[in-house]
Design a protein around this motif. Structure first.
Motif, PDB file in Angstrom:
ATOM      1  N   LEU A 148       0.831  -1.203   0.000  1.00  0.00           N
ATOM      2  CA  LEU A 148       0.000   0.000   0.000  1.00  0.00           C
ATOM      3  C   LEU A 148       0.864   1.250   0.000  1.00  0.00           C
ATOM      4  N   ALA A 149       1.937   1.223   0.787  1.00  0.00           N
ATOM      5  CA  ALA A 149       2.841   2.365   0.841  1.00  0.00           C
ATOM      6  C   ALA A 149       3.504   2.594  -0.511  1.00  0.00           C
ATOM      7  N   ALA A 150       3.961   1.515  -1.128  1.00  0.00           N
ATOM      8  CA  ALA A 150       4.647   1.640  -2.421  1.00  0.00           C
ATOM      9  C   ALA A 150       3.721   2.183  -3.494  1.00  0.00           C
ATOM     10  N   ILE A 151       2.522   1.626  -3.567  1.00  0.00           N
ATOM     11  CA  ILE A 151       1.580   2.047  -4.602  1.00  0.00           C
ATOM     12  C   ILE A 151       1.129   3.490  -4.384  1.00  0.00           C
ATOM     13  N   SER A 152       0.811   3.835  -3.148  1.00  0.00           N
ATOM     14  CA  SER A 152       0.346   5.201  -2.871  1.00  0.00           C
ATOM     15  C   SER A 152       1.432   6.225  -3.160  1.00  0.00           C
ATOM     16  N   SER A 153       2.685   5.881  -2.846  1.00  0.00           N
ATOM     17  CA  SER A 153       3.784   6.808  -3.116  1.00  0.00           C
ATOM     18  C   SER A 153       3.997   6.993  -4.609  1.00  0.00           C
ATOM     19  N   ALA A 154       3.960   5.882  -5.359  1.00  0.00           N
ATOM     20  CA  ALA A 154       4.154   5.970  -6.813  1.00  0.00           C
ATOM     21  C   ALA A 154       3.034   6.766  -7.464  1.00  0.00           C
ATOM     22  N   VAL A 155       1.806   6.509  -7.044  1.00  0.00           N
ATOM     23  CA  VAL A 155       0.666   7.211  -7.640  1.00  0.00           C
ATOM     24  C   VAL A 155       0.705   8.701  -7.299  1.00  0.00           C
ATOM     25  N   SER A 156       0.980   9.017  -6.040  1.00  0.00           N
ATOM     26  CA  SER A 156       1.000  10.424  -5.639  1.00  0.00           C
ATOM     27  C   SER A 156       2.140  11.173  -6.323  1.00  0.00           C
ATOM     28  N   PHE A 157       3.287  10.520  -6.465  1.00  0.00           N
ATOM     29  CA  PHE A 157       4.407  11.155  -7.167  1.00  0.00           C
ATOM     30  C   PHE A 157       4.021  11.425  -8.623  1.00  0.00           C
ATOM     31  N   THR A 158       3.375  10.447  -9.257  1.00  0.00           N
ATOM     32  CA  THR A 158       2.974  10.601 -10.653  1.00  0.00           C
ATOM     33  C   THR A 158       1.985  11.747 -10.821  1.00  0.00           C
ATOM     34  N   VAL A 159       1.007  11.815  -9.941  1.00  0.00           N
ATOM     35  CA  VAL A 159       0.012  12.894 -10.013  1.00  0.00           C
ATOM     36  C   VAL A 159       0.687  14.251  -9.851  1.00  0.00           C
ATOM     37  N   GLY A 160       1.596  14.334  -8.872  1.00  0.00           N
ATOM     38  CA  GLY A 160       2.296  15.594  -8.680  1.00  0.00           C
ATOM     39  C   GLY A 160       3.181  15.952  -9.859  1.00  0.00           C
ATOM     40  N   ALA A 161       3.832  14.949 -10.455  1.00  0.00           N
ATOM     41  CA  ALA A 161       4.750  15.202 -11.568  1.00  0.00           C
ATOM     42  C   ALA A 161       4.020  15.645 -12.828  1.00  0.00           C
ATOM     43  N   LEU A 162       2.778  15.203 -12.977  1.00  0.00           N
ATOM     44  CA  LEU A 162       2.032  15.561 -14.187  1.00  0.00           C
ATOM     45  C   LEU A 162       1.778  17.064 -14.291  1.00  0.00           C
ATOM     46  N   LEU A 163       1.652  17.726 -13.159  1.00  0.00           N
ATOM     47  CA  LEU A 163       1.319  19.154 -13.184  1.00  0.00           C
ATOM     48  C   LEU A 163       2.399  19.986 -13.880  1.00  0.00           C
ATOM     49  N   PRO A 164       3.657  19.944 -13.442  1.00  0.00           N
ATOM     50  CA  PRO A 164       4.664  20.740 -14.153  1.00  0.00           C
ATOM     51  C   PRO A 164       4.909  20.251 -15.576  1.00  0.00           C
ATOM     52  N   LEU A 165       4.719  18.962 -15.827  1.00  0.00           N
ATOM     53  CA  LEU A 165       4.911  18.443 -17.175  1.00  0.00           C
ATOM     54  C   LEU A 165       3.875  19.018 -18.137  1.00  0.00           C
ATOM     55  N   ILE A 166       2.624  19.055 -17.700  1.00  0.00           N
ATOM     56  CA  ILE A 166       1.564  19.631 -18.530  1.00  0.00           C
ATOM     57  C   ILE A 166       1.742  21.142 -18.653  1.00  0.00           C
ATOM     58  N   ALA A 167       2.103  21.783 -17.517  1.00  0.00           N
ATOM     59  CA  ALA A 167       2.228  23.241 -17.507  1.00  0.00           C
ATOM     60  C   ALA A 167       3.309  23.735 -18.453  1.00  0.00           C
ATOM     61  N   ILE A 168       4.359  22.959 -18.641  1.00  0.00           N
ATOM     62  CA  ILE A 168       5.446  23.440 -19.494  1.00  0.00           C
ATOM     63  C   ILE A 168       5.238  23.083 -20.961  1.00  0.00           C
ATOM     64  N   LEU A 169       4.329  22.140 -21.248  1.00  0.00           N
ATOM     65  CA  LEU A 169       4.099  21.724 -22.631  1.00  0.00           C
ATOM     66  C   LEU A 169       2.993  22.518 -23.319  1.00  0.00           C
ATOM     67  N   LEU A 170       2.022  22.990 -22.577  1.00  0.00           N
ATOM     68  CA  LEU A 170       0.864  23.643 -23.191  1.00  0.00           C
ATOM     69  C   LEU A 170       1.119  25.072 -23.657  1.00  0.00           C
ATOM     70  N   PRO A 171       1.779  25.934 -22.886  1.00  0.00           N
ATOM     71  CA  PRO A 171       1.930  27.332 -23.319  1.00  0.00           C
ATOM     72  C   PRO A 171       2.930  27.460 -24.478  1.00  0.00           C
ATOM     73  N   PRO A 172       2.946  28.599 -25.146  1.00  0.00           N
ATOM     74  CA  PRO A 172       3.980  28.852 -26.153  1.00  0.00           C
ATOM     75  C   PRO A 172       5.355  28.939 -25.505  1.00  0.00           C
ATOM     76  N   ALA A 173       6.394  28.788 -26.298  1.00  0.00           N
ATOM     77  CA  ALA A 173       7.758  28.709 -25.772  1.00  0.00           C
ATOM     78  C   ALA A 173       8.118  29.921 -24.918  1.00  0.00           C
ATOM     79  N   SER A 174       7.644  31.100 -25.291  1.00  0.00           N
ATOM     80  CA  SER A 174       8.006  32.316 -24.562  1.00  0.00           C
ATOM     81  C   SER A 174       7.422  32.377 -23.154  1.00  0.00           C
ATOM     82  N   ALA A 175       6.343  31.624 -22.920  1.00  0.00           N
ATOM     83  CA  ALA A 175       5.671  31.691 -21.616  1.00  0.00           C
ATOM     84  C   ALA A 175       5.799  30.404 -20.810  1.00  0.00           C
TER      85      ALA A 175
END
Length: 244
Positions: free
Chosen positions: A159-186
């Motif tokens: 349970l600890a392993a799965i919850s940590s992996a899932v929570s890390f993935t959810v958190g990591a998706l935010l900056p990954l999406i945030a940097i891919l969607l805007p134009p390069a200048s922003a």
């Protein structure tokens, strides 16, 4: 007899066993918040560093996904090993307690009664309670007050392993999406703003779970994230300028 925790005594954070489903849920919830925080900061650092060196989306996406996968797996393995060690310790303590119940039942009964007396019961009531609880389930009766362990609610490494992996993935998706969607200048500005907001939220949640005032944890986690992003941006910029 082995040394046990007395009433009101607290074990260290590294060795203290937890008992009950509520305590276990609190542990995993707090671990999930911290895992998400790690995912946000580490992935933000990677993608901002790469974005500072290259304006192309391809390298940023590749580095972000690689960092997400590596971080989630590292979190899962680390939590599994850590919680497995705790579970092994809990089982060893329960085995030792079980042996003591068989080899010296009188002393164990007296010890349990003394714990109930320390909690406010009269000597006669404490002895009666200890006897009745021991007759019902000897190991559970002694393990919970003496060791702070519920034999039916041992920590779960999977349970600890799965919850940590899932929570890390959810958190990591935010900056990954945030940097891919805007134009390069922003890209970098949008990512920094999104990450700082997300870190402020995780800091607030962590503070609420720990019963602390939220301002200091929020400032601490956002300042740490901002510093990490500033350092990786500077490194990426310098490397990009050198290679270019």
């Amino acid at each position: 007899m082995t040394s046990k925790l007395g009433p009101g005594e607290a074990a260290s954070s590294e060795t203290q066993p937890h008992h009950g489903s509520v305590a276990n849920k609190f542990i995993w919830l707090r671990a999930a918040v911290l895992g998400a925080n790690d995912g946000i900061v580490s992935t933000a650092g990677i993608v901002i560093g790469v974005a500072a060196a290259s304006a192309e989306r391809g390298p940023v996406l590749t580095a972000g996904i690689a960092g997400l996968a590596a971080g989630a797996l590292a979190m899962a393995v680390g939590e599994y090993v850590s919680v497995s060690t705790q579970r092994d310790t809990e089982r060893a303590m329960l085995d030792r307690e079980n042996q003591e119940l068989k080899s010296q039942p009188g002393a164990e009964m007296a010890e349990l009664a003394s714990l109930y007396e320390a909690r406010g019961l009269s000597p006669q009531t404490a002895r009666q309670a200890a006897a009745e609880l021991t007759a019902h389930d000897p190991l559970a009766a002694h393990a919970e007050p003496e060791l702070r362990i519920d034999p039916k609610q041992l920590t779960n490494p999977w349970l600890a392993a799965i919850s940590s992996a899932v929570s890390f993935t959810v958190g990591a998706l935010l900056p990954l999406i945030a940097i891919l969607l805007p134009p390069a200048s922003a890209r970098i500005a949008v990512t920094v703003a999104a990450v700082l907001l997300a870190l402020a939220i995780t800091g607030w949640v962590a503070a609420r779970l720990g019963g602390a005032k939220p301002l200091r944890p929020i400032l601490r986690v956002t300042a740490g994230g901002a510093l990490a992003m500033a350092i990786t941006f500077a490194i990426g910029h310098l490397v990009g300028a050198t290679i270019g």
